[in-house]
Design a protein around this motif. Sequence first.
Motif, PDB file in Angstrom:
ATOM      1  N   GLN A 103      -3.414   5.116  -6.623  1.00  0.00           N
ATOM      2  CA  GLN A 103      -3.214   4.345  -5.355  1.00  0.00           C
ATOM      3  C   GLN A 103      -4.730   4.179  -4.933  1.00  0.00           C
ATOM      4  N   ALA A 104      -5.415   3.341  -4.873  1.00  0.00           N
ATOM      5  CA  ALA A 104      -6.726   3.359  -4.216  1.00  0.00           C
ATOM      6  C   ALA A 104      -6.577   2.823  -2.688  1.00  0.00           C
ATOM      7  N   PRO A 105      -7.395   3.152  -1.904  1.00  0.00           N
ATOM      8  CA  PRO A 105      -7.280   2.660  -0.493  1.00  0.00           C
ATOM      9  C   PRO A 105      -7.382   1.178  -0.069  1.00  0.00           C
ATOM     10  N   GLY A 106      -6.348   0.702   0.317  1.00  0.00           N
ATOM     11  CA  GLY A 106      -6.147  -0.930   0.568  1.00  0.00           C
ATOM     12  C   GLY A 106      -5.718  -1.491  -0.597  1.00  0.00           C
ATOM     13  N   LYS A 107      -5.296  -0.689  -1.693  1.00  0.00           N
ATOM     14  CA  LYS A 107      -4.822  -1.549  -2.984  1.00  0.00           C
ATOM     15  C   LYS A 107      -3.277  -1.100  -3.204  1.00  0.00           C
TER      16      LYS A 107
END
Length: 124
Positions: free
Chosen positions: A37-41
């Motif tokens: 999980q990437a930031p904001g995704k």
Amino acid sequence: QVQLVESGGGLVQAGGSLRLSCTVSVRTLYFMGWFRQAPGKEREFVADISPTGRLTYYKDSIKGRFTIFRDNTKNTMYLQMNSLEPADTATYYCVARRAPGSVGETTLQSYDYWGQGTQVTVSS
């Protein structure tokens, strides 16, 4: 109680490599895998592996760069990540599921157990 503990994350330059590990608290032959999980995704599937390790399945964007494998004698699964790109920056989660079947289970709901996550940061 099944617990998954990841390790091996860190900061690396683009083009570099990291190896993530996931150790399971009990001996088990579950299907296992990795999400990130990437930031904001949204959290997304990366790869999974069959209980014997013979079958694997990868997200298209990491094929040829990442390798998932396991050592059942050590109750440990790995994700070898090569040629890392800034887009690979994310928290990586180890997962396991009890249900039989095959590899390619890409939905979060398919997995019964989750690790706490390990951060991978790739600088450009």
